[in-house]
Scaffold this motif. Sequence first.
Motif, PDB file in Angstrom:
ATOM      1  N   LEU A   1      -3.822  21.945  -3.309  1.00  0.00           N
ATOM      2  CA  LEU A   1      -3.933  20.615  -3.912  1.00  0.00           C
ATOM      3  C   LEU A   1      -4.170  19.616  -2.789  1.00  0.00           C
ATOM      4  O   LEU A   1      -3.459  19.626  -1.779  1.00  0.00           O
ATOM      5  CB  LEU A   1      -2.629  20.263  -4.647  1.00  0.00           C
ATOM      6  N   SER A   2      -5.179  18.755  -2.954  1.00  0.00           N
ATOM      7  CA  SER A   2      -5.424  17.724  -1.948  1.00  0.00           C
ATOM      8  C   SER A   2      -5.455  16.383  -2.660  1.00  0.00           C
ATOM      9  O   SER A   2      -5.955  16.282  -3.781  1.00  0.00           O
ATOM     10  CB  SER A   2      -6.760  18.020  -1.250  1.00  0.00           C
ATOM     11  N   CYS A   3      -4.897  15.353  -2.024  1.00  0.00           N
ATOM     12  CA  CYS A   3      -4.897  14.033  -2.662  1.00  0.00           C
ATOM     13  C   CYS A   3      -5.035  12.942  -1.618  1.00  0.00           C
ATOM     14  O   CYS A   3      -4.670  13.137  -0.453  1.00  0.00           O
ATOM     15  CB  CYS A   3      -3.630  13.836  -3.502  1.00  0.00           C
ATOM     16  N   ALA A   4      -5.581  11.809  -2.040  1.00  0.00           N
ATOM     17  CA  ALA A   4      -5.841  10.734  -1.075  1.00  0.00           C
ATOM     18  C   ALA A   4      -5.751   9.380  -1.743  1.00  0.00           C
ATOM     19  O   ALA A   4      -5.774   9.268  -2.984  1.00  0.00           O
ATOM     20  CB  ALA A   4      -7.222  10.920  -0.455  1.00  0.00           C
ATOM     21  N   PHE A   5      -5.714   8.370  -0.911  1.00  0.00           N
ATOM     22  CA  PHE A   5      -5.517   7.004  -1.372  1.00  0.00           C
ATOM     23  C   PHE A   5      -6.110   6.061  -0.341  1.00  0.00           C
ATOM     24  O   PHE A   5      -6.006   6.317   0.862  1.00  0.00           O
ATOM     25  CB  PHE A   5      -4.003   6.760  -1.486  1.00  0.00           C
TER      26      PHE A   5
ATOM     27  N   ILE B   1       0.845  -1.197   0.000  1.00  0.00           N
ATOM     28  CA  ILE B   1       0.000   0.000   0.000  1.00  0.00           C
ATOM     29  C   ILE B   1       0.883   1.251   0.000  1.00  0.00           C
ATOM     30  O   ILE B   1       0.592   2.222  -0.696  1.00  0.00           O
ATOM     31  CB  ILE B   1      -0.940   0.007   1.224  1.00  0.00           C
ATOM     32  N   PHE B   2       1.934   1.204   0.777  1.00  0.00           N
ATOM     33  CA  PHE B   2       2.872   2.335   0.849  1.00  0.00           C
ATOM     34  C   PHE B   2       3.309   2.746  -0.570  1.00  0.00           C
ATOM     35  O   PHE B   2       3.212   3.915  -0.959  1.00  0.00           O
ATOM     36  CB  PHE B   2       4.090   1.903   1.678  1.00  0.00           C
ATOM     37  N   LYS B   3       3.755   1.759  -1.355  1.00  0.00           N
ATOM     38  CA  LYS B   3       4.256   2.056  -2.719  1.00  0.00           C
ATOM     39  C   LYS B   3       3.131   2.562  -3.615  1.00  0.00           C
ATOM     40  O   LYS B   3       3.265   3.542  -4.341  1.00  0.00           O
ATOM     41  CB  LYS B   3       4.832   0.769  -3.347  1.00  0.00           C
ATOM     42  N   ARG B   4       2.001   1.841  -3.566  1.00  0.00           N
ATOM     43  CA  ARG B   4       0.887   2.206  -4.458  1.00  0.00           C
ATOM     44  C   ARG B   4       0.266   3.545  -4.072  1.00  0.00           C
ATOM     45  O   ARG B   4      -0.267   4.254  -4.924  1.00  0.00           O
ATOM     46  CB  ARG B   4      -0.173   1.102  -4.461  1.00  0.00           C
TER      47      ARG B   4
END
Length: 356
Positions: A303-307, A215-218
């Motif tokens: 800018l906001s981003c999530a995963f 998950i860290f990498k992706r």
Amino acid sequence: MQYATITGWGKCVPPATLTNDDLATFIETSDEWIKTRTGISQRHISHVNTSELASVAAKRALAAAGIEGSELDMIIMATATPDTLVPNIASTVQANIGASCAAFDINAACSGFLYGLGLASSQIRSGQSRKVLVIGAERLSFYLDWSRRETAVLFGDGAGAVVVEASDIEGGVLGYELHNDPDGREFLKTGFGTAMDRFEASSLDFYLQFDGQEIFKRAIHGMNNLSTKVLEKCAIDKDDVDLVIPHQANERIIDTLVSRMKVPKEKAFVNIANYGNTSAATIPIAICDALEKGVIKPNQTILSCAFGAGLTSAALLLKWGERVTPIAVSDAELPPCEMTGIELVKRAVDYFTNKQ
Ligand SMILES: CC(C)(COP(=O)(O)OP(=O)(O)OC[C@H]1O[C@@H](n2cnc3c(N)ncnc32)[C@H](O)[C@@H]1OP(=O)(O)O)[C@@H](O)C(=O)NCCC(=O)NCCS
């Protein structure tokens, strides 16, 4: 042309905390390991359900926008930890704030708030809605197996909300990108749902399972990819971004992300130390903290981003308005909590550690 602008914001974090040292009393871990590997010092543990956290955050956001619940056209609740699956908990919040409008939950895991904010902005820009409440709220402590140190140390409970309103003034949500990678579905999951055998007691042993390194990498790849896409789509250079508000899953993920994007670390807002990963709630809580600390300034480009699980990813670009202070302050509060964080998780800790 109608623009979709954030006019109100509010958070609700339960009072009881569980420090890294508290965790070290029942699992083999240390404050030093957790801080250096994740940036987390403590997390909050809720004594109430997700909808109560969400309702208080919502009341605070409405007050900050200077509007009543009855003025809303839509409530979008992002959560993977609803107190009830049916009915949705957007309806519980709706009842608590006296709204008469559309209300529904979405589950896009840690990306849920940005999915909701993107959808809200499209509703407004299309003229379908004028005032939308978007909430990210989680009670992740419910899903944790407290004997598994790799996940027990990462997550926390909390809620944040924003009011998005139609405006004639250019700005607000400039664009967004949403994605899902189904190949990664197995990397992060709980065994909770209708696939459970209802008549088998061991079904209740569900817990949050994950492959942290994958998950860290992706996560870095997913957030970098969508952030680049949304910047291109909006024709904004990364150097013109004033502030990055990323999902708070691990400070090392944020460090690697901004260094890959060639954005100075000082532009990234990081508050994971106080809360851990509150999934869909990390970004709205971070927006509130950034405003309280004076980090968000009028007319900034953010800018906001999530995963998250799915594996979902999202990135959204917005231009903040003139106002960085609330119009009014709500007196909404959670019921008092008499217990400490350790006391709140004790039953779950005993259950999982006795199973070993
Ligand atoms: C979970 C995470 C913090 C682990 O960090 P890491 O640097 O990858 O650590 P590793 O998994 O390689 O583990 C290193 C060692 O620490 C140990 N360890 C794991 N958790 C520990 C803990 N809480 N305390 C102490 N030691 C721990 C491991 O057992 C391993 O020991 P070993 O080398 O003897 O086998 C990191 O992978 C991560 O943040 N992943 C993504 C987070 C995430 O999934 N968020 C949710 C979705 S947004």
